[in-house]
Every structure is written in structure tokens, then in C-alpha cells.
Write an enzyme that holds these catalytic residues in place. Structure first.
Site, short mmCIF file in Angstrom:
data_model
loop_
_atom_site.label_atom_id
_atom_site.label_comp_id
_atom_site.label_asym_id
_atom_site.label_seq_id
_atom_site.Cartn_x
_atom_site.Cartn_y
_atom_site.Cartn_z
N ASP A 82 -6.98 -0.04 -3.48
CA ASP A 82 -8.05 0.97 -3.52
C ASP A 82 -8.90 0.83 -4.78
O ASP A 82 -9.56 1.76 -5.20
CB ASP A 82 -7.44 2.36 -3.44
N GLU B 74 0.83 -1.21 0.00
CA GLU B 74 0.00 0.00 0.00
C GLU B 74 0.87 1.26 0.00
O GLU B 74 1.79 1.41 0.78
CB GLU B 74 -1.01 0.03 1.15
O1 AHR Z 1 0.64 0.49 -3.34
C1 AHR Z 1 0.33 0.73 -4.66
C2 AHR Z 1 -1.12 1.10 -4.83
O2 AHR Z 1 -1.36 2.36 -4.26
C3 AHR Z 1 -2.15 0.26 -4.16
O3 AHR Z 1 -2.44 -0.96 -4.79
C4 AHR Z 1 -3.34 1.15 -4.19
O4 AHR Z 1 -4.26 0.87 -3.20
C5 AHR Z 1 -2.76 2.53 -4.07
O5 AHR Z 1 -3.22 3.35 -5.07
#
Ligand code: AHR
Length: 487
Positions: A313, A237
Site C-alpha cells: 500500500d 498483505e
Molecule cells: O502485509 C504487511 C503490509 O501491510 C503490506 O506491505 C502493506 O500493504 C500493508 O500495510
């Protein structure tokens, strides 16, 4: 007791041999083969999620692997293994989907925990389907063979995604876990984020450390490895990590085996990336050490949802192909994973028909020498196709189906606009719908004719420049109506 000893042996060198030879459990009442989740259980790190559209991941599993839904009447059908522990019965899908198109609606969890993957809902980002959901994968877009038996993978175009936000037994907080997946190492992009693994339960970015998933692709926004990619990384994340440094780990190689084993595992202040060729050989370790050197990732704050093909996300920019994967409870040993890799290579993944079918073929103009191309790799219905210099993009890869469609991206079809049958009708892409304006005869005289119109696929005004649009026109023997297929 005999079985327990045999299972223990599966993580030793002798156990690997037994597993590869398919002999673990022979002479007992158990299934004849030891599959990846049997091996993880033997190692003390049992599967808590097991997903595959191609094969059973337990020797005794004979339940459904995945469900398809056909467009002709919106009914569904489960696809199960040919036998317990076996390869998917692709004939079930082929019969059910004959003459229509099918989407993969459910990828069942084989652990019995109900951690099934279904159409991902909207979150931080919305998908392109109704209600902001993500698209479902076309069920025929990733054909392969496994041990000589036909099977289908999950072909993810940007916009496609699967998720389960209410899981059972998946690691939360800083609990240890492991995961592996088999991907198509030649199908990837630089969009965020082709992931399989642990993510947020509300489909939103809940901050550093709220995910722990395998990432595969060549995005360089966060971390990256050696060369130009693609790389196996961990999506933790707000960052794809190739190692301890936020950005770069020279030890994480570009890796693009046609069938790729990818591994991420994590426990308190310790994690690893491993990978290898899913068709042969052993695993290599690309990172094995402490958590990243930026704040928020130690301790981890895993939430325990499961994602496939998207970011935590619900970022939907990624492409890739998934064949199988599991998540475990506990941090698997390298020896356990090595035994799983031996099982994977013995399973016998191979491309279907000796080519690379999900990549399709290029359609090359006889006059221009240029390829039939979807402008700007657009996936928007109604985009008129053109000719353009032949390249490596999937926007120039067309798959001829048994239903006479010419598919691109796995779910869009070459289409005569508005079911037009007049000279000058635009040739566009549209969601495959099994109508006759999406059916084409690829003729031995070099023409491609619309089944509904009888007209020829034609480079407008016999032009040859990049960007020349394609239309239907009465067949006239012109070289701007000549096409050859190039694989
Ligand atoms: O960590 C990379 C990405 O960042 C994740 O998959 C996403 O949730 C966020 O936009």
C-alpha cells in the site's frame, strides 16, 4: 540440442559446477556464462522480471541495467554491463555524476518484458517527493565490488520506493511464482516494509493474499522468527509471515549476512522461505508448507505489480539495500535455486574498500567523546545536528564523498544553514545539492572546516552533554572543535 542439454544440466550437480566455472555454453554461439535467469530457464521456471544495478542476470544480456539522473542539469544516463553477462560499468556512473549528485531513476527489467522499476507513486500512503511519489535512491550510497569490479546497489532510506503497476507475465491470482533477492543483511529496520516482489496494481491494501513479496527486516507487528531479527519473511498483505502460524516460526532464524540471499516462492496452498549467505555456502529452507492458518491466503489473489523497498500500500517506513533480484513464472525447484545460489556466491560480492562504506563513519568529539548525531533519526531538512552518545544508528553514520560532502542516510548532507558564514550558524542536514555550504575539509589537525565559511565545526559553548547543538565558529584550537573519524 547441445545448448538445451547443457542448460538442463545446469540444475544438476554437474550443471552447478559448469555454471560456477562459467563454462555453460562454451563451444556454442551463446554467451560464455550462465547467469541466474539462464539457470531458472533451464529449470523450466523462467524469469519474468530481472532487476540488478550490479550485474547482468543473463549470460547474453548487455542492455542497460539502470538509469541515473544527476542534479546539476537533470539529465540522465544508462549504466550497462562491462560486457554481455558482466558486472555494471560503474565508471559510466562515476564520470556522469562527478561533482554532482545522482539518483537511480530506473532499474531496468532484463527479461525483455518491460517490467522496469521506477519511482513509486502514492497509494494507500504518500511518499515524501513531489506529487506524493516516493524518493529515489542516491546512486552512490551502496558501493560494493562484484568479482573485483566496482558496482552500486540501491540504498533505501525510509521514504524511498520503486514500483511497476503495469507488468507483463508476473503471477496473478493463485499462479505459481518464485523470487530471490540479494540484500545487505546489516541494513534494515522495523518499519513497514522492505519488500521485493508481487504487490497490488493500485498501490493500495486490497486484502489478505493480494501480495507475495520477499520481506527483510525486524518488524514484529505481524509475524517474526527466532531471536531478535532481522528475518526473511513473506509479505502476503496484512501480514508478514515467517511460516504457517500467523505470528511465530522458530525455524525462521535471525539472519544478517552482509550479502544475503533471500527467497520466497508460492504455488496453490504451498509456499516456502529460503535464505543463505550470498558470499559462500548453500541455501537453507526456513519454511516449506501450506499457506497461513488464517483466512484469505488460500487461494492467493496476487495482482502482479512489482515493488521494491516499500509495502504493497506504499507504506514507506522501511530501510534496506538491494543489489539484484528476479521473479519467475512457475514454482522453482530447490535444485534450481541451489544452482542460482552457486552462481551468486561465484559472482563474488564484496564490500568496497574493505570496510562497510554505506554505513559511513562516526564523527567523535574530542572534548565530549560523543558522536555527531541527527536528533531522533530525523530526515527533515533543517534539523540541527547535535552530539549524543555514540550508538549503532545510521543517524550517526557520515560518508565522506569525493565532492567533500559529509552524507548521512545516503541522501542528506551536513549543511551550514542558509549558507551562513557567521559565528553561530547552525549546522543542519539538508538534501545534498552540491553547494559549497555542504562541503567540508576534514583536516589533519583534527578540525572540520566549512569550505564556504572557513569556520570550524563546533560543539556550542564547549558543552559536552547529550543534545549539545553543533554550530560554525571561528577556529580557536578548542577541543570542542576537535573531531576524529571512527569506522
Ligand atoms: O502485509 C504487511 C503490509 O501491510 C503490506 O506491505 C502493506 O500493504 C500493508 O500495510
Amino acid at each position: 540440442m547441445l545448448l538445451r542439454n547443457l542448460r538442463k544440466a545446469a540444475v544438476t550437480g554437474a550443471g552447478v559446477l559448469l555454471a560456477v566455472a562459467g563454462l555453460v555454453g562454451s563451444g556454442t554461439a551463446q554467451a560464455a556464462t550462465s547467469q541466474p535467469c539462464d539457470i531458472y530457464a533451464s529449470g523450466g521456471t523462467p524469469c519474468v522480471a530481472a532487476h540488478s544495478t550490479t550485474r547482468a542476470l543473463y549470460g547474453a544480456y548487455s542492455g542497460p541495467l539502470y538509469q541515473v539522473r544527476r542534479s546539476s542539469d537533470n539529465t540522465t544516463r544508462d549504466v550497462a554491463p562491462l560486457s554481455a553477462g558482466g558486472v555494471a560499468n560503474a565508471a559510466t556512473q562515476d564520470a556522469f555524476c562527478s561533482g554532482t549528485t545522482c539518483l537511480i531513476t530506473i532499474i531496468y527489467d532484463q527479461t525483455g518484458r518491460g517490467n522496469h522499476l521506477t519511482q513509486a507513486p502514492p497509494g494507500g500512503f504518500s511518499g515524501p517527493a513531489a506529487g506524493g511519489y516516493d524518493n529515489l535512491a542516491n546512486a552512490t550510497a551502496a558501493p560494493v565490488t562484484v568479482g573485483g569490479q566496482k558496482a552500486y546497489g540501491v540504498y533505501v532510506n525510509p521514504g524511498t520506493g520503486y514500483r511497476n503497476n503495469r507488468t507483463s507475465g508476473i503471477a496473478t491470482g493463485d499462479q505459481p511464482e518464485g523470487m530471490y533477492a540479494i540484500f545487505d543483511g546489516t541494513h534494515y529496520n522495523g518499519g513497514c516494509c522492505f519488500d521485493y516482489g508481487n504487490a497490488e496494481t493500485n498501490s493500495r491494501d486490497n486484502g489478505n493474499g493480494t501480495m507475495e513479496a520477499i520481506y527483510f527486516g525486524n518488524i514484529k507487528v505481524w509475524g517474526y522468527g527466532a531471536g531478535n531479527g532481522p528475518w526473511i519473511m513473506a509479505d502476503l498483505e496484512n501480514g508478514l509471515f515467517s511460516g504457517v502460524n500467523q505470528h511465530y516460526n522458530a525455524g525462521d532464524p535471525s539472519i544478517s549476512h552482509r550479502f544475503l540471499t533471500a527467497i520466497v516462492k508460492g504455488e496453490p496452498n504451498h509456499w516456502a522461505i529460503r535464505g543463505g549467505n550470498a558470499q559462500s555456502g548453500s541455501l537453507s529452507t526456513f519454511y516449506n508448507g501450506v499457506r497461513p492458518n488464517v483466512s484469505g491466503y488460500n487461494p492467493m489473489k496476487k495482482e502482479g505489480a512489482i515493488i521494491l523497498g516499500i509495502g504493497g500500500d506504499n507504506s514507506i517506513g522501511a530501510a534496506g539495500t538491494f543489489y539484484e533480484g528476479v521473479m519467475t513464472s512457475g514454482y522453482p525447484s530447490d535444485a534450481t535455486e541451489n544452482a542460482v545460489q552457486a552462481n551468486i556466491t561465484a559472482a563474488g560480492y564484496a564490500v568496497s574498500g574493505g570496510g562497510n562504506p554505506q554505513q559511513g563513519v562516526q564523527i567523535v568529539g574530542g572534548q565530549s567523546g560523543r558522536c555527531v548525531d541527527v536528533p531522533n533519526s530525523s530526515t527533515t531538512n533543517g534539523t540541527q545536528v547535535q552530539i549524543w552518545d555514540c550508538g549503532s544508528g545510521t543517524n550517526q553514520r557520515w560518508t565522506s564523498t569525493s565532492g567533500k560532502q559529509l552524507q548521512v542516510y545516503g541522501n542528506k548532507c551536513l549543511d551550514a544553514n542558509g549558507q551562513g558564514t557567521a559565528n553561530g550558524t547552525q549546522v543542519i542536514i539538508w538534501d545534498c545539492n552540491n553547494q559549497t555550504n555542504q562541503q567540508w575539509n576534514v583536516n589533519s589537525n583534527g578540525t572540520i572546516t566549512g569550505v564556504q565559511s572557513g569556520l570550524c565545526l563546533d560543539a556550542n559553548a564547549a558543552a559536552t552533554a547529550n543534545g549539545t547543538k553543533l554550530i560554525l565558529w571561528a577556529c580557536n584550537g578548542g577541543s570542542n572543535q576537535q573531531w576524529s573519524l571512527r569506522s
